[in-house]
Scaffold this motif. Structure first.
Motif, mmCIF file in Angstrom:
data_model
loop_
_atom_site.group_PDB
_atom_site.id
_atom_site.type_symbol
_atom_site.label_atom_id
_atom_site.label_comp_id
_atom_site.label_asym_id
_atom_site.label_seq_id
_atom_site.Cartn_x
_atom_site.Cartn_y
_atom_site.Cartn_z
ATOM 1 N N TYR A 65 0.837 -1.189 0.000
ATOM 2 C CA TYR A 65 0.000 0.000 0.000
ATOM 3 C C TYR A 65 0.882 1.255 0.000
ATOM 4 O O TYR A 65 2.045 1.212 0.412
ATOM 5 C CB TYR A 65 -0.905 0.038 1.234
ATOM 6 C CG TYR A 65 -1.814 -1.156 1.366
ATOM 7 C CD1 TYR A 65 -3.048 -1.184 0.731
ATOM 8 C CD2 TYR A 65 -1.429 -2.262 2.135
ATOM 9 C CE1 TYR A 65 -3.891 -2.289 0.847
ATOM 10 C CE2 TYR A 65 -2.255 -3.360 2.253
ATOM 11 C CZ TYR A 65 -3.480 -3.374 1.609
ATOM 12 O OH TYR A 65 -4.300 -4.470 1.714
ATOM 13 N N THR A 66 0.293 2.364 -0.464
ATOM 14 C CA THR A 66 0.952 3.664 -0.342
ATOM 15 C C THR A 66 0.333 4.402 0.834
ATOM 16 O O THR A 66 -0.880 4.637 0.862
ATOM 17 C CB THR A 66 0.779 4.498 -1.625
ATOM 18 O OG1 THR A 66 1.387 3.818 -2.723
ATOM 19 C CG2 THR A 66 1.452 5.861 -1.478
ATOM 20 N N VAL A 67 1.174 4.749 1.823
ATOM 21 C CA VAL A 67 0.728 5.457 3.019
ATOM 22 C C VAL A 67 1.676 6.626 3.270
ATOM 23 O O VAL A 67 2.896 6.431 3.318
ATOM 24 C CB VAL A 67 0.713 4.523 4.258
ATOM 25 C CG1 VAL A 67 0.139 5.270 5.465
ATOM 26 C CG2 VAL A 67 -0.066 3.257 3.984
ATOM 27 N N ASP A 68 1.128 7.816 3.394
ATOM 28 C CA ASP A 68 1.957 9.012 3.633
ATOM 29 C C ASP A 68 3.069 9.149 2.598
ATOM 30 O O ASP A 68 4.201 9.530 2.909
ATOM 31 C CB ASP A 68 2.572 8.975 5.044
ATOM 32 C CG ASP A 68 1.511 9.024 6.136
ATOM 33 O OD1 ASP A 68 0.386 9.472 5.840
ATOM 34 O OD2 ASP A 68 1.823 8.613 7.270
ATOM 35 N N GLY A 69 2.755 8.800 1.357
ATOM 36 C CA GLY A 69 3.723 8.929 0.267
ATOM 37 C C GLY A 69 4.779 7.846 0.221
ATOM 38 O O GLY A 69 5.695 7.905 -0.597
ATOM 39 N N GLN A 70 4.671 6.824 1.080
ATOM 40 C CA GLN A 70 5.645 5.732 1.100
ATOM 41 C C GLN A 70 4.950 4.407 0.797
ATOM 42 O O GLN A 70 3.777 4.215 1.121
ATOM 43 C CB GLN A 70 6.344 5.654 2.458
ATOM 44 C CG GLN A 70 7.129 6.900 2.823
ATOM 45 C CD GLN A 70 7.958 6.698 4.073
ATOM 46 O OE1 GLN A 70 8.951 5.968 4.077
ATOM 47 N NE2 GLN A 70 7.553 7.342 5.151
ATOM 48 N N THR A 71 5.693 3.488 0.190
ATOM 49 C CA THR A 71 5.166 2.166 -0.113
ATOM 50 C C THR A 71 5.510 1.217 1.034
ATOM 51 O O THR A 71 6.678 1.051 1.378
ATOM 52 C CB THR A 71 5.749 1.623 -1.426
ATOM 53 O OG1 THR A 71 5.412 2.518 -2.486
ATOM 54 C CG2 THR A 71 5.181 0.242 -1.747
ATOM 55 N N VAL A 72 4.481 0.620 1.619
ATOM 56 C CA VAL A 72 4.692 -0.289 2.751
ATOM 57 C C VAL A 72 4.041 -1.632 2.437
ATOM 58 O O VAL A 72 3.079 -1.725 1.677
ATOM 59 C CB VAL A 72 4.104 0.279 4.063
ATOM 60 C CG1 VAL A 72 4.764 1.605 4.411
ATOM 61 C CG2 VAL A 72 2.589 0.457 3.962
ATOM 62 N N GLY A 73 4.586 -2.680 3.050
ATOM 63 C CA GLY A 73 4.049 -4.024 2.860
ATOM 64 C C GLY A 73 3.659 -4.650 4.184
ATOM 65 O O GLY A 73 4.317 -4.435 5.204
ATOM 66 N N ILE A 74 2.580 -5.449 4.167
ATOM 67 C CA ILE A 74 2.122 -6.192 5.339
ATOM 68 C C ILE A 74 1.996 -7.655 4.937
ATOM 69 O O ILE A 74 1.403 -7.970 3.904
ATOM 70 C CB ILE A 74 0.769 -5.662 5.847
ATOM 71 C CG1 ILE A 74 0.867 -4.174 6.202
ATOM 72 C CG2 ILE A 74 0.273 -6.471 7.037
ATOM 73 C CD1 ILE A 74 -0.467 -3.517 6.510
ATOM 74 N N LEU A 75 2.572 -8.527 5.743
ATOM 75 C CA LEU A 75 2.499 -9.952 5.435
ATOM 76 C C LEU A 75 1.046 -10.398 5.268
ATOM 77 O O LEU A 75 0.187 -10.086 6.093
ATOM 78 C CB LEU A 75 3.154 -10.770 6.543
ATOM 79 C CG LEU A 75 4.656 -11.025 6.433
ATOM 80 C CD1 LEU A 75 5.155 -11.742 7.681
ATOM 81 C CD2 LEU A 75 5.006 -11.825 5.178
ATOM 82 N N LYS A 76 0.775 -11.123 4.174
ATOM 83 C CA LYS A 76 -0.582 -11.570 3.901
ATOM 84 C C LYS A 76 -1.126 -12.436 5.044
ATOM 85 O O LYS A 76 -2.302 -12.358 5.384
ATOM 86 C CB LYS A 76 -0.617 -12.341 2.585
ATOM 87 C CG LYS A 76 -0.357 -11.477 1.360
ATOM 88 C CD LYS A 76 -0.391 -12.304 0.090
ATOM 89 C CE LYS A 76 -0.171 -11.428 -1.138
ATOM 90 N NZ LYS A 76 -0.168 -12.206 -2.405
ATOM 91 N N PHE A 118 -9.513 1.657 2.449
ATOM 92 C CA PHE A 118 -9.026 2.885 3.088
ATOM 93 C C PHE A 118 -7.687 3.362 2.529
ATOM 94 O O PHE A 118 -7.381 4.551 2.571
ATOM 95 C CB PHE A 118 -8.879 2.672 4.598
ATOM 96 C CG PHE A 118 -10.181 2.696 5.339
ATOM 97 C CD1 PHE A 118 -10.868 3.889 5.523
ATOM 98 C CD2 PHE A 118 -10.728 1.533 5.829
ATOM 99 C CE1 PHE A 118 -12.085 3.918 6.199
ATOM 100 C CE2 PHE A 118 -11.942 1.547 6.506
ATOM 101 C CZ PHE A 118 -12.631 2.745 6.694
ATOM 102 N N LEU A 119 -6.887 2.440 1.995
ATOM 103 C CA LEU A 119 -5.539 2.785 1.545
ATOM 104 C C LEU A 119 -5.423 2.622 0.031
ATOM 105 O O LEU A 119 -6.218 1.934 -0.604
ATOM 106 C CB LEU A 119 -4.499 1.895 2.240
ATOM 107 C CG LEU A 119 -4.468 1.948 3.778
ATOM 108 C CD1 LEU A 119 -3.440 0.960 4.305
ATOM 109 C CD2 LEU A 119 -4.169 3.357 4.269
ATOM 110 N N SER A 120 -4.398 3.256 -0.511
ATOM 111 C CA SER A 120 -4.110 3.132 -1.942
ATOM 112 C C SER A 120 -3.248 1.896 -2.162
ATOM 113 O O SER A 120 -2.094 1.841 -1.729
ATOM 114 C CB SER A 120 -3.376 4.386 -2.438
ATOM 115 O OG SER A 120 -3.045 4.265 -3.798
#
Length: 297
Positions: A30-41, A55-57
């Motif tokens: 996802y893109t959050v606050d202009g940064q790309t972050v990952g969450i383990l599925k 809610f997120l991009s």
């Protein structure tokens, strides 16, 4: 939702980096606050993924970049960040599709770069498709002949792939519009095309068969026929020549003009469009373009 909140909720959260040694497919990005972050599925339970998606991009495929130039193109085309590409004279997009899921994009990109005479940005759009950007910096630079290198690409990468090669674009401020145009044409043509490399002129029959939406057909005609559209006498000459089954003598009689005059006009049409209509395959394409024009009237 802020990154700090996400980190508290999902301890597996990571920030995407070019040199990151993680398996991209194991994460939701996802893109959050202009940064790309990952969450383990595996950390997303129940409807949590659906809620985050709303809610997120969402980012389909975060990419490790081989150059700063590649990063800029990715941010421009995928993330909507503005970059200046005024240092290039022109550019074109090469949209690729592969049959089998791509497991290692880095190796795929290395294989592509090994075939071409100079580095070119490669943007991954999914496990099965992406785009190569060919940048032209001066008029002496030769364009890549993709029909010559496609077999080498297929054999070196051990994959079956198709390429749609766009026309040359000259306005850097229209990179995103031209990208969407290329992507739409490619997605329409590639499923039914048999050739491994398709250019816009060769795409015309498929575009007619698949009934591409209004507006795109007009751009196809304008892109291929160029300034000949402003010369009605020239267009009439070409139409009569085509209706005369490429017989110069018969067409000259119908138009009441000398053969040499007719031949001059045919050569002029070829010079402007790059289509030698004395060849049946090109004559057929131009006939279809005239049909597309008549349909709009």
């Amino acid at each position: 939702m802020r990154i700090e909140q996400l980190q508290q909720m999902y301890p597996s959260l990571i920030f995407h980096k070019d040199d990151q040694n993680v398996t991209i497919s194991q994460y939701e990005w996802y893109t959050v606050d202009g940064q790309t972050v990952g969450i383990l599925k595996e950390e997303l339970k129940g409807n949590e993924k659906v809620l985050l998606d709303s809610f997120l991009s969402k980012v389909k495929h975060p990419q490790a970049f081989s150059s700063e130039r590649e990063r800029q193109w990715y941010e421009q085309l995928i993330q909507g960040k503005e970059h200046s590409f005024t240092n290039i004279r022109s550019y074109r997009y090469v949209y690729y599709q592969i049959e089998t899921k791509l497991n290692d994009f880095s190796l795929f990109r290395e294989g592509i770069q090994a075939v071409f005479p100079f580095p070119m940005p490669v943007i991954q759009l999914s496990d099965y498709e992406g785009v190569i950007i060919e940048e032209i910096y001066d008029e002496q630079q030769s364009l890549v002949n993709y029909k010559e290198v496609i077999e080498l690409l297929i054999s070196d990468l051990y994959i079956n792939m198709k390429l749609f090669v766009s026309e040359l674009f000259e306005h850097p401020e229209e990179t995103n519009d031209n990208f969407e145009w290329t992507k739409r044409i490619a997605e329409t043509v590639m499923p039914s095309a048999n050739d491994h490399v398709i250019e816009l002129t060769e795409a015309v029959p498929y575009l007619l068969t698949n009934r591409i939406e209004k507006g795109y057909d007009d751009r196809v005609v304008r892109t291929i026929l160029k300034s000949t559209l402003e010369d009605q006498d020239l267009l009439k000459t070409v139409q009569v020549y085509l209706r005369s089954e490429l017989n110069v003598t018969e067409a000259a009689k119908k138009l009441h003009m000398h053969r040499n005059t007719l031949q001059y006009r045919i050569d002029k049409f070829t010079d402007v469009t790059g289509l030698d209509i004395k060849r049946f395959s090109n004559a057929f394409i131009v006939k279809l373009l005239f049909y597309m024009m008549d349909e709009k009237l």
